[in-house]
Scaffold this motif. Structure first.
Motif, short mmCIF file in Angstrom:
data_model
loop_
_atom_site.label_atom_id
_atom_site.label_comp_id
_atom_site.label_asym_id
_atom_site.label_seq_id
_atom_site.Cartn_x
_atom_site.Cartn_y
_atom_site.Cartn_z
N ALA A 11 0.93 -1.22 -0.12
CA ALA A 11 -0.05 -0.03 0.17
C ALA A 11 0.64 1.34 -0.18
CB ALA A 11 -0.99 -0.01 1.02
N ILE A 12 2.11 1.22 0.49
CA ILE A 12 2.86 2.24 0.35
C ILE A 12 3.79 2.70 -0.56
CG2 ILE A 12 2.55 2.47 3.00
CD1 ILE A 12 5.56 1.85 3.34
N ARG A 13 3.87 1.51 -1.56
CA ARG A 13 5.09 1.60 -2.55
C ARG A 13 4.95 2.54 -3.60
NH1 ARG A 13 6.17 -4.63 -4.00
NH2 ARG A 13 6.04 -5.51 -1.85
N GLY A 14 3.45 2.80 -4.15
CA GLY A 14 3.11 3.97 -4.96
C GLY A 14 3.00 5.52 -4.32
N LEU A 15 3.35 5.70 -3.19
CA LEU A 15 3.02 6.93 -2.65
C LEU A 15 3.90 8.26 -3.41
CD1 LEU A 15 3.21 6.41 0.81
CD2 LEU A 15 1.15 6.11 -0.73
N THR A 16 3.36 9.18 -3.86
CA THR A 16 4.24 10.15 -4.43
C THR A 16 4.36 11.42 -3.52
OG1 THR A 16 2.05 11.21 -5.65
CG2 THR A 16 3.28 9.41 -6.53
N ASP A 17 5.12 12.34 -3.99
CA ASP A 17 5.62 13.65 -3.36
C ASP A 17 4.28 14.46 -3.57
OD1 ASP A 17 8.04 12.67 -2.61
OD2 ASP A 17 9.08 13.98 -3.99
#
Length: 462
Positions: A11-17
Motif C-alpha cells: 500500500a505504500i510503494r506507490g506514494l508520491t510527493d
C-alpha cells in the motif's frame, strides 16, 4: 540494516510527493538522517516517512495509516525522550516542512505551523519586541512541546505555553481538519493543552504574544555544597514572578569557562531569566551572587533569544532519565542529590531543578489537561553515557536517586518522561479526574487509538 523497498507494504510503494509533500523510503539517501531522533538509544526503521506541506496532505497521511493498519508516529522536532516521533515498520508523519509563522503585532497573536522550532519562532517574534514562552532549547519543535504543557523561561511570569494557546487546527483520526478553541470543540481544545499527541495531528497553533524588549539573564556557575544548593532554590522560590530559574546540579564537563579543578566534580550551573527591566533584574540576581562567589557569571541584559545557547542538531545523546516533582529542596534533599551525583560514573550526571509557581500556579488545575499546577519544584534526573552496555548501571543509578528524594508529590511532567506504563500514565502524568476526562475525550475523537505512539491515553469504554 534498513528494510529493502521491495519488502515494504504494497500500500505504500506507490506514494508520491504530489500526494504527501515528500516521501522518504528505506534506501533513499536521506532515510537514515530522517529517521534519527534526539534520543541516541532509539534506532527504529519506519516503512515510510511522509513530510507534508499542507493540512490536506497531513489528512491523507493519517488516512493512509488508518487504512493500512500500520503503526503511526507523528514528529515535530524529534525530541521525545521515548522516541515517539519514529516507529518500526510504520508510517511517520514528519512536520518539518510545515514551518510557517504569521505574526499579528497589533493583535499580539501568532499563527505557527507545527514544524517550526522554538528557536525560529522566538527569534522572529523578538524582532517585534514580542515573545511566547516555550522551553530552553532552540531545536525543539513546537508541536510536542506545546501539547505536553510547556515549561520554560517565562513560566512564572506568563504561565505555561498552553496558557498562551488561543486556538489550534487539528487533523483527527477520521481525517477531518477541525478548528478548535474555547468555543469550537472546547473539550478537544481542553485535551490538547497538556494531553500530548493523543488526539490528532495539530497542524497550526494560535499563540498569544507578550511584549518583551529583553531580559536580564544568562548562565551562572556556582560551587556547590548542600547549604549552597538549598539557598539557591530558596532564593529562586522567593524571587518575583519575573524570574524563572533552572538549577542544574551536574558533574562539570570540561567547559572552558569552568576552572579546571572543578571538571568532573559537582557544580551548580544555573540559568536565570528575569523578564523585566534590567536594573530590577540585577537586584534580584545579585542575591544569588551573594550566596557564593560565582565560578562564572554570564548573566546580563540581553535580547530574549540570547537565553537559548546554540545547539547541535546532530547530537543524539544516550540518557538514563527520571522526572518527578518535589515539595521542597531542604538541606537533607540537597545532601542526597550531591551524594548521588558524586557517586555516579556517567559522563555527566545530575539533577535539573526547575522552580515553578507564579503565573503557572494561578491557573485552575481543571482549566487544562496539565494536572500539576500546584507542584513546587520539577526535578529531572539524568545520567549521560556513551556505551549502551552500561544502560542497566545508569538506569539503576537514576532510579535510586529518584527513590531517595521522593516526597509527597507523585506527579511527572509528560514532556520529560522517557518510558511509562499505563499505571504511571494514569497515576503520575494524568492522575484522577484529569485522566478520566482525557479517556472520555479520546474515545470520542480516536476510539481505535490510532494515535498511540505517545504516553498513551487509552480510550474509555462504556
Amino acid at each position: 540494516m534498513t528494510t529493502p523497498l521491495g519488502k515494504a507494504p504494497l500500500a505504500i510503494r506507490g506514494l508520491t510527493d504530489e500526494q504527501y509533500g515528500r516521501v522518504i523510503r528505506p534506501g533513499d539517501a536521506e532515510y537514515d538522517l530522517a529517521r534519527a531522533v534526539y534520543a541516541g538509544d532509539v534506532d527504529r526503521e519506519p516503512a515510510v516517512i511522509l513530510r507534508p506541506r499542507t493540512a490536506a496532505q497531513v489528512a491523507l497521511a493519517v488516512a493512509l495509516a488508518r487504512a493500512t493498519g500500520l503503526d503511526l508516529a507523528v514528529r515535530s522536532g524529534g525530541h521525545s525522550a521515548a522516541g515517539h516521533g519514529v516507529c518500526d515498520a510504520g508510517v511517520v508523519i514528519d512536520l518539518v516542512d510545515m514551518r510557517g509563522l504569521e505574526i499579528d503585532v497589533d493583535a499580539g497573536t501568532a499563527w505557527a505551523e507545527a514544524g517550526i522550532s522554538a528557536g525560529e519562532y522566538t527569534s522572529i517574534a523578538a524582532e517585534h519586541g514580542l515573545a511566547t514562552g516555550f522551553g530552553d532549547g532552540t531545536t525543539v519543535g513546537l508541536g510536542g512541546f506545546t501539547l505536553g504543557g510547556g515549561i520554560g523561561y517565562l513560566t512564572r511570569k506568563h504561565g505555561m505555553t498552553v496558557d498562551d494557546l488561543l486556538a489550534a487546527e487539528i487533523v483527527t483520526a477520521d481525517g477531518e481538519l477541525l478548528s478548535v478553541d474555547e468555543h469550537d470543540h472546547p473539550d478537544l481544545f481542553w485535551a490538547i493543552r497538556g494531553g500530548g499527541g493523543n488526539f490528532g495531528v495539530v497542524t497550526r497553533f494560535k499563540f498569544r504574544l507578550h511584549e518583551l524588549d529583553g531580559v536580564y539573564g544568562g548562565m551562572m556557575v556556582l560551587p556547590v555544597t548542600a547549604p549552597i544548593l538549598e539557598a539557591v532554590i530558596a532564593e529562586a522560590e522567593a524571587a518575583p514572578d519575573e524570574l524563572s530559574t533552572i538549577v542544574n546540579v551536574w558533574t562539570a564537563p570540561p567547559f572552558p569557562f569552568v576552572p579546571e579543578e572543578y571538571h568532573g566534580k559537582p557544580i551548580i550551573l544555573a540559568m536565570l531569566c528575569y523578564a523585566g527591566p534590567a536594573a530590577a533584574g540585577k537586584v534580584v540576581v545579585d542575591r544569588f551572587r551573594a550566596i557564593a562567589p560565582p565560578l562564572a557569571d554570564m548573566v546580563k541584559a540581553m535580547p530574549y533569544p540570547g537565553m537559548f545557547p546554540p545547539a547541535d542538531p546532530l547530537a543524539h545523546p544516550i540518557i538514563a532519565a527520571r522526572n518527578m516533582f518535589l515539595d521542597r529542596v531542604d538541606l537533607a534533599t540537597a545532601e542526597t542529590i550531591l551524594d548521588h551525583v558524586t557517586a555516579s560514573s556517567a559522563m555527566v550526571a545530575g539533577a535539573q531543578l526547575r522552580v515553578l509557581g507564579g503565573a503557572m500556579a494561578r491557573v485552575a488545575v481543571e482549566a487544562t489537561a496539565f494536572a500539576h499546577r500546584r507542584s513546587k519544584v520539577m526535578a529531572h534526573l539524568t545520567a549521560v553515557y556513551a556505551d549502551p552496555a552500561e544502560a542497566d548501571l545508569h538506569e539503576t543509578w537514576v532510579e535510586g536517586l529518584m527513590t531517595a528524594i521522593r516526597q509527597s508529590d507523585s506527579g511527572a511532567y509528560v514532556n520529560f518522561v522517557a518510558h511509562a506504563g499505563q499505571e504511571q500514565i494514569r497515576s503520575a502524568i494524568y492522575p484522577g479526574a484529569t485522566g478520566e476526562r482525557l479517556a472520555r475525550i479520546k474515545a470520542r475523537y480516536d476510539p481505535t487509538n490510532l494515535f498511540r505512539s505517545n504516553h498513551n491515553i487509552v480510550p474509555a469504554t462504556g
